[in-house]
Design a protein around this motif. Structure first.
Motif, PDB file in Angstrom:
ATOM      1  N   ALA A 239       3.435  -4.293   7.461  1.00  0.00           N
ATOM      2  CA  ALA A 239       3.933  -3.656   6.230  1.00  0.00           C
ATOM      3  C   ALA A 239       2.960  -4.064   5.122  1.00  0.00           C
ATOM      4  CB  ALA A 239       5.355  -4.108   5.935  1.00  0.00           C
ATOM      5  N   ARG A 240       2.460  -3.074   4.399  1.00  0.00           N
ATOM      6  CA  ARG A 240       1.349  -3.326   3.465  1.00  0.00           C
ATOM      7  C   ARG A 240       1.760  -4.099   2.220  1.00  0.00           C
ATOM      8  NH1 ARG A 240      -0.281  -1.301   8.102  1.00  0.00           N
ATOM      9  NH2 ARG A 240      -2.386  -0.469   8.012  1.00  0.00           N
ATOM     10  N   LYS A 241       0.801  -4.853   1.686  1.00  0.00           N
ATOM     11  CA  LYS A 241       0.956  -5.526   0.395  1.00  0.00           C
ATOM     12  C   LYS A 241      -0.067  -4.909  -0.548  1.00  0.00           C
ATOM     13  CE  LYS A 241       3.868  -8.230   2.375  1.00  0.00           C
ATOM     14  NZ  LYS A 241       5.273  -7.924   2.252  1.00  0.00           N
TER      15      LYS A 241
ATOM     16  N   VAL B 232      -6.013   3.194  16.351  1.00  0.00           N
ATOM     17  CA  VAL B 232      -4.769   2.554  15.890  1.00  0.00           C
ATOM     18  C   VAL B 232      -4.261   3.178  14.596  1.00  0.00           C
ATOM     19  CG1 VAL B 232      -5.135   0.305  17.007  1.00  0.00           C
ATOM     20  CG2 VAL B 232      -6.064   0.701  14.720  1.00  0.00           C
ATOM     21  N   CYS B 233      -4.863   4.253  14.145  1.00  0.00           N
ATOM     22  CA  CYS B 233      -4.475   4.842  12.863  1.00  0.00           C
ATOM     23  C   CYS B 233      -4.874   6.303  12.813  1.00  0.00           C
ATOM     24  CB  CYS B 233      -5.169   4.110  11.721  1.00  0.00           C
ATOM     25  SG  CYS B 233      -4.756   4.746  10.090  1.00  0.00           S
ATOM     26  N   TYR B 234      -3.948   7.172  12.524  1.00  0.00           N
ATOM     27  CA  TYR B 234      -4.234   8.560  12.210  1.00  0.00           C
ATOM     28  C   TYR B 234      -4.354   9.509  13.424  1.00  0.00           C
ATOM     29  CZ  TYR B 234      -6.670  12.674  10.395  1.00  0.00           C
ATOM     30  OH  TYR B 234      -7.038  13.954  10.115  1.00  0.00           O
TER      31      TYR B 234
ATOM     32  N   GLY C 163     -15.228   1.350  10.946  1.00  0.00           N
ATOM     33  CA  GLY C 163     -13.848   1.001  10.591  1.00  0.00           C
ATOM     34  C   GLY C 163     -13.443   1.536   9.233  1.00  0.00           C
ATOM     35  N   GLU C 164     -12.267   1.112   8.803  1.00  0.00           N
ATOM     36  CA  GLU C 164     -11.721   1.548   7.513  1.00  0.00           C
ATOM     37  C   GLU C 164     -12.547   1.048   6.336  1.00  0.00           C
ATOM     38  OE1 GLU C 164      -8.550   3.929   7.815  1.00  0.00           O
ATOM     39  OE2 GLU C 164      -8.122   2.494   6.216  1.00  0.00           O
ATOM     40  N   GLY C 165     -13.276  -0.051   6.548  1.00  0.00           N
ATOM     41  CA  GLY C 165     -14.025  -0.657   5.452  1.00  0.00           C
ATOM     42  C   GLY C 165     -15.029   0.269   4.803  1.00  0.00           C
TER      43      GLY C 165
HETATM   44 MO   LIG Z   1      -4.734   2.810   8.810  1.00  0.00          MO
END
Ligand SMILES: [Mo]
Ligand SMILES: Nc1nc2c(c(=O)[nH]1)N[C@H]1C(S)=C(S)[C@@H](COP(=O)(O)OP(=O)(O)OC[C@H]3O[C@@H](n4cnc5c(=O)[nH]c(N)nc54)[C@H](O)[C@@H]3O)O[C@H]1N2
Ligand SMILES: Nc1nc2c(c(=O)[nH]1)N[C@H]1C(S)=C(S)[C@@H](COP(=O)(O)OP(=O)(O)OC[C@H]3O[C@@H](n4cnc5c(=O)[nH]c(N)nc54)[C@H](O)[C@@H]3O)O[C@H]1N2
Ligand code: SF4
Length: 686
Positions: free
Chosen positions: A574-576, A141-143, A111-113
């Motif tokens: 939406a990112r924080k 789900v990304c990229y 994952g992204e971690g």
């Molecule tokens: Mo992402």
């Protein structure tokens, strides 16, 4: 608690908690990480960091940090187990699953971690070394969707175009001060030169406030705007004819298709006034080929995501802003060793999960479809998927239809999770293996778009906590294939191999804390040679997508339909600034700033629902419901009828509402940005 520091004093390294790679100074005193500061000498970030950099100390010494392997007991509790015993049992179980069901019954997920490139590709390498085609990641789900869009159109992907030299930057749903600090470092250079900025977003973000033009678009309607701009530029003869004639195919069909997207239709679909639409069209025409059209992950999180991304890219195509100075230039590759084994051990005959339904995803990214994997785990696939090894991911919070995700992982014969903390996904594991944080690893980072490669330096370590390389290496050893595929003794040796034959050497890179610029920026490479597409040209119509049964045109298909029963349009994620997907909710000082999940809502909608700030509402989609508090935001910040919930909260997991069957037919990406919901005021005590 971590046991060892690598050396006393200051270590210059990079923050690796997102892909901005900001330079940091890490001070180690009396065997303890004492302080982290932005490194003012870093040539790119020049001392700037976000609050997550400082939080790295809280993270590595956190009281809840997992520092010993844990094994699940029959009663569901976890007990500590010696490392070698855990690894031996995991390997034996993988072997027995392989014997019973074949190697493809085991999947591996990064994952992204863990970060990108090297750390993720260890997992890819192990998967094929083991003999399974089933590698998964956050890319479902990304990229991957924007990668498909850009590869099928222009033959390269560049998330980081030539901002510094652009006269106009158009951000389609990107919020860089929050999500990509490093875009800001470059964008500032363009703004200083008088370059203009346009923001297209349903929310009036911090970035929108900096913009020369802000278009508050209806979620999911960007494709219509892009096609409308194309129609306008063609009708007004404001496109780059020379580029189109020399370097492209499919222009006639595309020009015919966009004819229907007249300004009134654009305005109706997007909610943007005709006057503002024309203002944007004029700004684009004025910028010539010094224009950037960059889009965020929101464009991928739509059921028409690939086509929307293609339509946006084609606005740049019409402007001739492809592979040129001040546009979408094509980066020079580092030429590092390929880590994956797709050439040596292709394994396509073993039917990678999802490759039949989403061939473009597999073709362009060699990515198995993680949402389809849930069905395989639940016994509804073509063959059984019985084991999963996960590192750096928390899919129960980050993948759609979370209830099903949790059920799928619970049903496995073996689930191994490498983690820093106990998460909703780790709770389901048979074994939890402690993972090294970025400060406990030394790895290479290629900033492909800046032609720079650098080595992050290890600041501390604990003998019991393995880094990503050591974990995969040891498992390969136990499986008997380390000599063939993981022969390097440690990460240092691996790094040396990775750069062998590249445009620089390991010693050169290791000698400087800021790494090496391995090539200057080179423009017009594909103009002189050819584009890396099927035809060798920039493609307004995609031959490869047509071969996979899709329309060759960047067609508009509406992502969500107004519904009386589900009257609100929910944007998720939406990112924080202080949170990163499911991470950092355990950092006390951050929890004080944003203590619980909220639904962001327009004042008129709140009034209609008779709810005040902080009151609880129930939000219900077609598949599930959650309860959370209301945050009424400025009327100008959000449109009536649109609401926003950020993902990653245990307390109110918005992915219980998102649907794993509402997918982009090309990429298989889920709809996470146009989710139809209804909202009720919660009844006290319920
Ligand atoms: Mo992402
Ligand atoms: N509804 C909704 N869902 C979304 C999104 C959205 O916009 N809306 N966005 C999606 C996107 S774009 C993405 S990329 C995914 C991300 O989703 P995931 O890939 O699941 O990633 P994260 O939640 O960032 O982190 C996962 C875990 O990695 C652990 N971790 C942190 N550092 C390390 C490390 O050094 N090593 C190891 N082994 N583990 C570590 C953290 O403790 C955390 O539990 O979420 C997606 N989910
Ligand atoms: N601090 C922090 N940084 C992060 C992350 C994080 O969680 N926290 N996540 C990382 C990850 S995994 C990713 S993929 C990136 C994402 O980076 P971005 O793509 O920049 O991030 P978002 O905040 O998801 O989206 C930006 C904007 O898209 C808008 N948007 C939503 N729907 C639409 C739409 O239909 N059209 C348009 N035009 N805009 C829309 C949202 O309102 C939001 O303001 O950020 C990375 N960086
Ligand atoms: S933006 Fe923040 S999290 Fe990302 S690398 Fe920079 S300091 Fe780290």
């Amino acid at each position: 608690m971590l046991e060892t520091t690598v050396k006393e004093g200051v270590v210059l390294t990079m923050c690796r908690q997102c892909d901005s790679h900001c330079g940091i100074e890490v001070t180690i005193k009396s065997g303890r990480l004492e302080k982290i500061l932005g490194d003012k000498s870093h040539p790119v970030s020049r001392g700037r960091v976000c609050p997550k950099a400082f939080a790295a100390i809280d993270l590595v010494y956190h009281k809840d940090r997992i520092t010993k392997p844990l094994k699940k007991q029959k009663d569901g509790s976890f007990t500590e187990i010696p490392h070698d015993e855990a690894m031996g049992e995991i390997s034996d179980k993988l072997t027995s699953i392989k014997k019973e069901h074949g190697a493809r019954a085991a999947g591996f997920w990064t994952g992204e971690g863990v970060g990108f490139w090297q750390q993720q590709d260890y997992g890819r390498r192990f998967t094929h070394g083991f003999g399974s085609p089933n590698y998964f990641s956050a890319e479902s789900v990304c990229y991957a969707s924007r990668h498909i869009a850009c590869m099928s159109t222009q033959g390269f992907y560049n998330s980081f175009p030539d901002y510094a030299n652009a006269d106009l930057t158009v951000f389609w749903g990107v919020n860089p001060p929050v999500s990509h600090l490093h875009y800001m470092f470059e964008l500032e250079k363009s703004v200083k030169r008088g370059g203009k900025l346009v923001i297209i977003d349903p929310l009036a973000t911090q970035t929108a406030k900096m913009a020369d033009l802000f278009l508050q678009i209806n979620p999911g309607s960007d494709c219509v705007l892009a096609l409308g701009l194309a129609r306008h530029l063609i009708a007004k003869d404001q496109y780059d004819k020379s580029f189109v004639q020399t370097h492209t195919i499919g222009f006639e069909d595309y020009a015919r298709y966009v004819e229907e997207f007249i300004p009134s239709r654009v305005s109706e679909e997007t909610g943007i006034s005709e006057a503002q639409f024309l203002q944007l069209a004029e700004m684009i025409a004025d910028a010539g080929n010094r224009v950037i059209n960059n889009f965020g992950v929101c464009i991928e999180h739509q059921t028409n995501g690939v086509n929307t991304a293609r339509a946006i890219n084609m606005v740049s195509g019409l402007c001739g802003a492809i592979d040129v100075k001040g546009g979408e230039y094509s980066p020079v590759s580092l030429g590092a060793q390929p880590i994956d084994l797709y050439k040596e051990i292709p394994l396509e005959h073993l039917e990678p999960i999802g490759a039949d339904q989403f061939p473009a995803l597999y073709h362009f990214r060699k990515e198995c479809h993680s949402l389809t994997a849930m069905d395989y785990m639940l016994g509804k696939g073509k063959y059984p998927l019985r084991a999963m090894v996960i590192t750096g991911a928390n899919p129960v919070l980050t993948n759609p239809n979370a209830a099903k995700v949790a059920q799928a992982f619970s049903s496995l014969d073996l689930l191994v999770v490498r983690e820093l903390f106990m998460t909703k996904t780790a709770e389901l594991a048979d074994y939890i293996m402690p993972a090294a944080s970025f400060l406990e690893r030394s790895e290479l980072h290629c900033f492909a778009n800046a032609q720079r490669v650098s080595l992050s330096r290890m600041a501390l370590s604990d003998p019991g906590i393995k880094n990503e390389y050591d974990f995969w290496h040891e498992l390969a050893e136990l499986q008997g294939f380390s000599e063939d595929f993981f022969p390097w003794e440690d990460e240092g040796q691996f790094n040396r191999w990775l750069l062998s034959g590249s445009k620089t050497t390991y010693d050169e890179v290791a000698a400087s804390p800021y790494g090496v610029t391995y090539s200057p920026r080179v423009y017009n490479q594909s103009h002189k040679n050819s584009f890396a597409t099927e035809s060798g040209k920039y493609q307004f119509t995609s031959t490869v997508l047509e071969e996979f049964g899709h329309s060759p045109l960047p067609q508009f298909n509406r992502c969500s339909h107004p519904s009386i029963d589900y009257e609100f349009e929910l944007i998720t994620g939406a990112r924080k600034r202080i949170y990163y997907s499911s991470r950092y909710r355990n950092i006390d000082k951050f929890k004080k700033r944003i203590p619980y999940p909220v639904i962001e809502i327009h004042p008129d909608d709140a009034k209609r629902l008779a709810v005040e700030n902080d009151e609880k509402v129930t939000v219900e989609s077609k598949i599930n419901r959650i309860e959370l508090r209301v945050k009424i935001i400025d009327a100008s910040h959000i449109k009536p009828g649109v609401v926003q919930i950020t993902h990653g909260w245990d307390e109110a997991n918005v992915n219980l509402l998102t649907d794993d069957s509402d997918l982009d037919p090309i990429s298989g990406f889920p709809n996470l940005k146009n989710v139809r919901v209804r909202i009720f005021k919660s009844i006290e005590g319920n």
